[in-house]
Each structure stands twice: as structure tokens, then as C-alpha cells.
Write a protein that holds these residues in place. Structure first.
Motif, PDB file in Angstrom:
ATOM      1  N   GLN A  44      -3.217  -1.453  -8.600  1.00  0.00           N
ATOM      2  CA  GLN A  44      -3.506  -1.540  -7.170  1.00  0.00           C
ATOM      3  C   GLN A  44      -4.395  -2.751  -6.906  1.00  0.00           C
ATOM      4  O   GLN A  44      -5.386  -2.972  -7.586  1.00  0.00           O
ATOM      5  CB  GLN A  44      -4.199  -0.265  -6.692  1.00  0.00           C
ATOM      6  CG  GLN A  44      -4.433  -0.205  -5.189  1.00  0.00           C
ATOM      7  CD  GLN A  44      -5.085   1.098  -4.749  1.00  0.00           C
ATOM      8  OE1 GLN A  44      -5.624   1.842  -5.576  1.00  0.00           O
ATOM      9  NE2 GLN A  44      -5.050   1.381  -3.460  1.00  0.00           N
ATOM     10  N   ASN A 100      -1.997  -6.439   4.890  1.00  0.00           N
ATOM     11  CA  ASN A 100      -1.082  -5.307   4.767  1.00  0.00           C
ATOM     12  C   ASN A 100       0.354  -5.744   4.505  1.00  0.00           C
ATOM     13  O   ASN A 100       1.134  -5.005   3.892  1.00  0.00           O
ATOM     14  CB  ASN A 100      -1.147  -4.440   6.034  1.00  0.00           C
ATOM     15  CG  ASN A 100      -2.450  -3.660   6.118  1.00  0.00           C
ATOM     16  OD1 ASN A 100      -2.964  -3.201   5.105  1.00  0.00           O
ATOM     17  ND2 ASN A 100      -2.991  -3.525   7.315  1.00  0.00           N
ATOM     18  N   ASN A 104       0.685  -4.141  -1.218  1.00  0.00           N
ATOM     19  CA  ASN A 104       1.177  -2.776  -1.037  1.00  0.00           C
ATOM     20  C   ASN A 104       0.032  -1.782  -1.227  1.00  0.00           C
ATOM     21  O   ASN A 104      -0.413  -1.545  -2.337  1.00  0.00           O
ATOM     22  CB  ASN A 104       2.304  -2.487  -2.047  1.00  0.00           C
ATOM     23  CG  ASN A 104       2.864  -1.086  -1.886  1.00  0.00           C
ATOM     24  OD1 ASN A 104       2.817  -0.506  -0.796  1.00  0.00           O
ATOM     25  ND2 ASN A 104       3.382  -0.526  -2.963  1.00  0.00           N
ATOM     26  N   GLN A 105      -0.448  -1.234  -0.120  1.00  0.00           N
ATOM     27  CA  GLN A 105      -1.539  -0.263  -0.119  1.00  0.00           C
ATOM     28  C   GLN A 105      -2.733  -0.728  -0.978  1.00  0.00           C
ATOM     29  O   GLN A 105      -3.116  -0.068  -1.948  1.00  0.00           O
ATOM     30  CB  GLN A 105      -1.033   1.097  -0.607  1.00  0.00           C
ATOM     31  CG  GLN A 105      -0.003   1.719   0.315  1.00  0.00           C
ATOM     32  CD  GLN A 105       0.410   3.106  -0.119  1.00  0.00           C
ATOM     33  OE1 GLN A 105       0.500   3.392  -1.320  1.00  0.00           O
ATOM     34  NE2 GLN A 105       0.657   3.981   0.831  1.00  0.00           N
ATOM     35  N   ASP A 146     -11.612   0.795   2.548  1.00  0.00           N
ATOM     36  CA  ASP A 146     -11.655   2.125   1.956  1.00  0.00           C
ATOM     37  C   ASP A 146     -13.111   2.493   1.675  1.00  0.00           C
ATOM     38  O   ASP A 146     -13.491   3.658   1.732  1.00  0.00           O
ATOM     39  CB  ASP A 146     -10.842   2.142   0.658  1.00  0.00           C
ATOM     40  CG  ASP A 146      -9.363   1.920   0.914  1.00  0.00           C
ATOM     41  OD1 ASP A 146      -8.697   2.884   1.309  1.00  0.00           O
ATOM     42  OD2 ASP A 146      -8.885   0.780   0.740  1.00  0.00           O
TER      43      ASP A 146
END
Length: 202
Positions: A44, A100, A104-105, A146
Motif C-alpha cells: 500500500q 486518488n 489505489n487506496q 488516515d
């Protein structure tokens, strides 16, 4: 420039606020960031969005952090918001849209300056959830991150724009150095120790 966010009642990882003069502050911040990074999946992308402008002493914390992080030229994270290419109220929405579309995330870390009580000036906060950029000066902007880190650069509650323009650069520089080096060290440690451990367990 963000508004101070209170800890969420259901927050899994405790809210951290620590004075920049506290001994061992970098170790404390690194440890707290590693707890947050437990939610990062292997592969990620980590994206750091440093918000602010180089046209205001108090609000240049984010761009200073971004400039410092970009100098490491690390493959483990992506930085948006530097002194040369700041992310601010005018381009924040476009920057988030670009992020974004490109990733991807991603796991996003928001970084910004904020104003607070006199006793809190010079503190650094690490908080789960997004920051609210512009809230401290009554601007409606999209939430970012986040998790987020903020440096309390001056006293809030009255004539915020004037206060930001009359903030001590020495304090902002010190806060930016602590935040940048702590974030870099935490991401480096996460990639060196934790990701290989997760991959072995899979």
C-alpha cells in the motif's frame, strides 16, 4: 492551517500531544506512528500531504516538512506540498483528486500547522483520522489523511491571519525538523522490520 481535533471516543490508538521540548520526543512520535502503520498493508502506498503556504510564517510548517522529506528521495513514500510546490486552499481539492487517481487506496498522512491554547504552543500532535485544513481560519476544505500530525505554532481564537503572520520562524523550523525526521524514521523502521515480518506470516 488546521483546527485542533479532539480525540475520538472510539479511537483505537490514543491521541498524542507532546511538547517539542520533551526529552526523547522523536522516539515517542516514532513509536506512535508505528502503531498507526500497523494498519498499512504491504504494497500500500504511503502518501504524505503537507499543507500550508510559504507566504505565512506560521502556515509554512507543512511545506517545510514536505521539503525536508522530499530531500531524502525515499521510495517508501510520496510527498505532496513543499516550499516550491505548496499544497494550500487553492489547489488542495485538485491535489487530492490527483492522488486518488494515481494511487489505489493509499494510506495518507496529513501534516499541517494549527493554533491552540497558550499552554499548548510548541506541541506536536499525532491523531488518528483526517485533519480539517482551513478550519482554524474558517475555510471549508476537504478532510485529509488516515492519520495526521499537527504542530501548534501559536495562540488561536483571535485574528488568526495576523497571528500566523507573526509567528516565530524558529519555532516553526524546530517543529518541522522534529516532524520530518520522525515520520521518515518511522516509515523506514516500518519497512525494515514490520513488513518483512508480515510477509513471512502470510
Amino acid at each position: 492551517m488546521s483546527q485542533i481535533q479532539p480525540p475520538l471516543p472510539s479511537q483505537e490508538i490514543p491521541y498524542l500531544k507532546i511538547a517539542h521540548t520533551e526529552p526523547g520526543i522523536k522516539s515517542v512520535i516514532i513509536h506512535r506512528l508505528l502503531l498507526h502503520f500497523a494498519k498499512v498493508c504491504p504494497g500500500q502506498d504511503i502518501v504524505i500531504v503537507c499543507i500550508g503556504t510559504d507566504r505565512s510564517t506560521g502556515d509554512c510548517l507543512g511545506p517545510l516538512v514536505g521539503t525536508s522529506l522530499s530531500k531524502w528521495n525515499s521510495k517508501h513514500f510520496h510527498v505532496y506540498g513543499t516550499l516550491e510546490e505548496p499544497v494550500h486552499a487553492m489547489n488542495l481539492r485538485d491535489t487530492l483528486q490527483h492522488i486518488n487517481e494515481k494511487f489505489n487506496q493509499p494510506f495518507i498522512i496529513g501534516i499541517d500547522a494549527c493554533l491552540g491554547q497558550t499552554s499548548s504552543v510548541g506541541s506536536i500532535q499525532v491523531v488518528q483520522g483526517p485533519l480539517r485544513p482551513g478550519a482554524g481560519v474558517n475555510k471549508e476544505l476537504p478532510p485529509v489523511g488516515d492519520i495526521h500530525l499537527t504542530g501548534i505554532v501559536n495562540v488561536g481564537g483571535f485574528m488568526e491571519y495576523f497571528v500566523l503572520q507573526n509567528t516565530r520562524l524558529s519555532l516553526v523550523m524546530r517543529l518541522s525538523e522534529i516532524i520530518a525526521s520522525s515520520v521518515y524514521a518511522a516509515i523506514k523502521e516500518w519497512n525494515r522490520s514490520f513488513i518483512p515480518l508480515i510477509q513471512r506470516e502470510q
